[in-house]
Design a protein around this motif. Structure first.
Motif, PDB file in Angstrom:
ATOM      1  N   CYS A 246       0.799  -1.127  -0.062  1.00 20.77           N
ATOM      2  CA  CYS A 246      -0.105   0.167   0.219  1.00 20.77           C
ATOM      3  C   CYS A 246       0.851   1.198  -0.109  1.00 20.77           C
ATOM      4  N   GLY A 247       1.900   1.331   0.876  1.00 21.78           N
ATOM      5  CA  GLY A 247       2.868   2.471   0.680  1.00 21.78           C
ATOM      6  C   GLY A 247       3.577   2.633  -0.494  1.00 21.78           C
ATOM      7  N   GLU A 248       3.747   1.421  -1.496  1.00 19.56           N
ATOM      8  CA  GLU A 248       4.223   1.819  -2.628  1.00 19.56           C
ATOM      9  C   GLU A 248       3.113   2.432  -3.646  1.00 19.56           C
ATOM     10  N   LEU A 249       1.891   1.994  -3.611  1.00 24.58           N
ATOM     11  CA  LEU A 249       0.982   2.703  -4.431  1.00 24.58           C
ATOM     12  C   LEU A 249       0.911   3.998  -3.792  1.00 24.58           C
ATOM     13  N   ARG A 250       0.841   4.467  -2.594  1.00 25.51           N
ATOM     14  CA  ARG A 250       0.626   5.779  -2.293  1.00 25.51           C
ATOM     15  C   ARG A 250       1.661   6.773  -2.296  1.00 25.51           C
ATOM     16  N   ARG A 251       2.835   5.967  -2.553  1.00 22.05           N
ATOM     17  CA  ARG A 251       4.239   6.950  -2.941  1.00 22.05           C
ATOM     18  C   ARG A 251       3.892   7.806  -4.217  1.00 22.05           C
ATOM     19  N   VAL A 252       3.240   7.185  -5.125  1.00 18.43           N
ATOM     20  CA  VAL A 252       2.803   7.699  -6.502  1.00 18.43           C
ATOM     21  C   VAL A 252       1.816   8.781  -6.037  1.00 18.43           C
ATOM     22  N   ASP A 253       0.979   8.615  -5.183  1.00 17.72           N
ATOM     23  CA  ASP A 253      -0.085   9.442  -5.105  1.00 17.72           C
ATOM     24  C   ASP A 253       0.500  10.917  -4.214  1.00 17.72           C
ATOM     25  N   ALA A 254       1.341  10.676  -3.414  1.00 25.09           N
ATOM     26  CA  ALA A 254       2.128  11.745  -2.674  1.00 25.09           C
ATOM     27  C   ALA A 254       2.883  12.658  -3.746  1.00 25.09           C
ATOM     28  N   ARG A 255       3.517  12.028  -4.319  1.00 20.68           N
ATOM     29  CA  ARG A 255       4.291  12.600  -5.506  1.00 20.68           C
ATOM     30  C   ARG A 255       3.488  13.559  -6.564  1.00 20.68           C
ATOM     31  N   PHE A 256       2.417  12.648  -7.168  1.00 21.85           N
ATOM     32  CA  PHE A 256       1.547  13.372  -7.910  1.00 21.85           C
ATOM     33  C   PHE A 256       1.053  14.620  -7.207  1.00 21.85           C
ATOM     34  N   ARG A 257       0.586  14.570  -5.956  1.00 20.60           N
ATOM     35  CA  ARG A 257       0.081  15.822  -5.257  1.00 20.60           C
ATOM     36  C   ARG A 257       1.220  16.875  -5.137  1.00 20.60           C
ATOM     37  N   GLU A 258       2.358  16.419  -5.056  1.00 19.28           N
ATOM     38  CA  GLU A 258       3.430  17.575  -5.016  1.00 19.28           C
ATOM     39  C   GLU A 258       3.809  18.308  -6.492  1.00 19.28           C
ATOM     40  N   LEU A 259       3.524  17.403  -7.548  1.00 24.15           N
ATOM     41  CA  LEU A 259       3.718  17.890  -8.778  1.00 24.15           C
ATOM     42  C   LEU A 259       2.552  18.944  -9.557  1.00 24.15           C
ATOM     43  N   THR A 260       1.465  18.205  -8.966  1.00 25.44           N
ATOM     44  CA  THR A 260       0.036  18.849  -9.726  1.00 25.44           C
ATOM     45  C   THR A 260      -0.961  19.501  -8.605  1.00 25.44           C
ATOM     46  N   GLY A 261      -0.646  19.467  -7.433  1.00 25.88           N
ATOM     47  CA  GLY A 261      -1.794  19.806  -6.246  1.00 25.88           C
ATOM     48  C   GLY A 261      -3.064  19.060  -6.407  1.00 25.88           C
ATOM     49  N   ARG A 262      -3.108  18.003  -7.051  1.00 23.90           N
ATOM     50  CA  ARG A 262      -4.128  16.831  -6.859  1.00 23.90           C
ATOM     51  C   ARG A 262      -3.888  15.553  -6.710  1.00 23.90           C
ATOM     52  N   GLY A 263      -4.430  14.827  -6.063  1.00 25.07           N
ATOM     53  CA  GLY A 263      -4.196  13.390  -5.847  1.00 25.07           C
ATOM     54  C   GLY A 263      -4.545  12.272  -7.121  1.00 25.07           C
ATOM     55  N   LEU A 264      -4.191  10.924  -7.144  1.00 24.59           N
ATOM     56  CA  LEU A 264      -4.541  10.115  -7.836  1.00 24.59           C
ATOM     57  C   LEU A 264      -5.946   9.707  -7.774  1.00 24.59           C
ATOM     58  N   ASP A 265      -6.536   9.008  -8.702  1.00 28.75           N
ATOM     59  CA  ASP A 265      -7.717   8.326  -8.672  1.00 28.75           C
ATOM     60  C   ASP A 265      -7.670   7.225  -8.073  1.00 28.75           C
ATOM     61  N   PRO A 266      -8.575   6.545  -7.499  1.00 24.20           N
ATOM     62  CA  PRO A 266      -8.447   5.234  -6.692  1.00 24.20           C
ATOM     63  C   PRO A 266      -8.220   3.671  -7.301  1.00 24.20           C
ATOM     64  N   ILE A 267      -7.453   3.878  -8.396  1.00 24.79           N
ATOM     65  CA  ILE A 267      -7.189   2.823  -9.238  1.00 24.79           C
ATOM     66  C   ILE A 267      -5.579   2.644  -9.512  1.00 24.79           C
ATOM     67  N   PHE A 268      -5.403   1.257  -9.784  1.00 21.54           N
ATOM     68  CA  PHE A 268      -3.701   1.175  -9.949  1.00 21.54           C
ATOM     69  C   PHE A 268      -3.804  -0.003 -11.146  1.00 21.54           C
ATOM     70  N   ARG A 269      -2.467  -0.082 -11.525  1.00 22.27           N
ATOM     71  CA  ARG A 269      -2.251  -0.997 -12.382  1.00 22.27           C
ATOM     72  C   ARG A 269      -1.019  -1.889 -12.219  1.00 22.27           C
ATOM     73  N   ALA A 270      -0.958  -3.068 -12.026  1.00 25.27           N
ATOM     74  CA  ALA A 270       0.407  -3.548 -11.634  1.00 25.27           C
ATOM     75  C   ALA A 270       1.085  -3.858 -12.644  1.00 25.27           C
ATOM     76  N   PRO A 271       2.553  -3.475 -12.672  1.00 22.62           N
ATOM     77  CA  PRO A 271       3.597  -3.708 -13.855  1.00 22.62           C
ATOM     78  C   PRO A 271       3.394  -4.997 -14.224  1.00 22.62           C
ATOM     79  N   GLY A 272       3.372  -5.063 -15.723  1.00 24.61           N
ATOM     80  CA  GLY A 272       3.082  -6.489 -16.622  1.00 24.61           C
ATOM     81  C   GLY A 272       1.589  -6.775 -16.349  1.00 24.61           C
ATOM     82  N   GLY A 273       0.692  -6.061 -15.732  1.00 21.07           N
ATOM     83  CA  GLY A 273      -0.489  -6.681 -15.396  1.00 21.07           C
ATOM     84  C   GLY A 273      -0.630  -7.707 -14.297  1.00 21.07           C
ATOM     85  N   HIS A 274       0.392  -8.184 -13.574  1.00 21.42           N
ATOM     86  CA  HIS A 274       0.517  -9.373 -12.906  1.00 21.42           C
ATOM     87  C   HIS A 274       0.067  -9.189 -11.456  1.00 21.42           C
ATOM     88  N   THR A 275      -1.079  -9.687 -11.141  1.00 19.67           N
ATOM     89  CA  THR A 275      -1.855  -9.494  -9.806  1.00 19.67           C
ATOM     90  C   THR A 275      -1.739 -11.016  -9.149  1.00 19.67           C
TER      91      THR A 275
END
Length: 266
Positions: free
Chosen positions: A138-167
């Motif tokens: 979860c922390g790894e998913l949220r790291r993107v959200d935190a950085r995106f907020r720093e860059l744009t002022g808004r957060g991510l939407d509540p979706i993710f895609r695992a690299p390679g689509g491997h879940t």
């Protein structure tokens, strides 16, 4: 003999291009839509970032981007401050955004107790297999959200895609525990931009997509692939969009997808 496949591929591409000339640069009116395609783009080398933005803008299309902090052709990283203007502009245009794990972390296997064996592609642990708890994932998913907020002022939407689509059950359970739903793609929605261009030329990939995509399908491509000799997007993105528009398809972000719309409202 070796020249024949290349000539055939070139002929297919020429035929597809001629067929699509004169297509409207905007999607059909909403009431005239025969179906909806959901374009999604994962970060990559970012060699096609400008082309993708320009093409989507010209066709007035909203898409969904899945972000990881990947090495780019500019020598920086896709979530560096140097990319802030690009991501701010896409957010202002109304696109949707999801996590692709910060360090482009591949799932390797599930372990006992909900733990997950993973291998990051980038970052301080690049190439090293680790075992994470659900909280760490979860922390790894949220790291993107935190950085995106720093860059744009808004957060991510509540979706993710695992690299390679491997879940896996553990990956999905971990992500769900922190509010993320996984998004894959339709069989016909695999752009093929990660494949070898010698075996899967752009003309073949374009024809396959135009022949097989149907209402509700999620389409996936990358914003640049290091390994493909003949890049997918410059040859295929425009004719793909124009061809789908000619067939009466419209486009939307995953916020409007029936499988995900309710999750966005939580």
């Amino acid at each position: 003999m070796r020249a024949r496949p290349a000539k055939a591929a070139a002929a297919l591409l020429l035929a597809a291009t001629v067929t699509m000339q004169g297509a409207s640069a905007s999607s059909p009116a909403a009431g005239a839509c025969k179906g909806t395609i959901y374009l999604t783009f994962d970060t990559g080398s970012q060699s096609q970032a400008a082309l993708i933005a320009e093409t989507l803008g010209r066709h007035h299309i909203k898409a969904t981007f899945f972000l990881a902090n990947e090495k780019t052709v500019r020598g920086d990283w896709s979530l560096d401050p140097s990319w802030a203007a690009y991501w701010k502009a896409r957010a202002a245009e109304g696109h949707a955004f999801g996590s692709h794990t910060f360090d482009h972390v591949y799932w390797k296997r599930d372990e006992a107790g909900g733990r997950i064996a993973v291998k990051p592609q980038f970052g301080v642990h690049a190439g090293k297999q680790q075992t994470w708890t659900a909280e760490q994932y979860c922390g790894e998913l949220r790291r993107v959200d935190a950085r995106f907020r720093e860059l744009t002022g808004r957060g991510l939407d509540p979706i993710f895609r695992a690299p390679g689509g491997h879940t896996s059950p553990n990956v999905l359970a971990a992500a769900n525990s922190c509010g993320y739903s996984h998004v894959g793609w339709a069989p016909a929605g695999f752009s093929g931009d990660e494949t070898a261009s010698e075996a899967f030329p752009n003309a073949l990939l374009l024809k396959r997509a135009l022949d097989k995509l149907k209402d509700g399908d999620i389409f996936m491509a990358h914003m640049g692939i290091w390994s493909r000799k003949d890049p997918w997007a410059p040859a295929n993105l425009e004719p793909l969009i124009s061809g789908l528009e000619q067939k009466g398809f419209c486009f939307a972000t995953l916020r409007e997808h029936p499988d995900y719309a309710s999750h966005f409202k939580k």
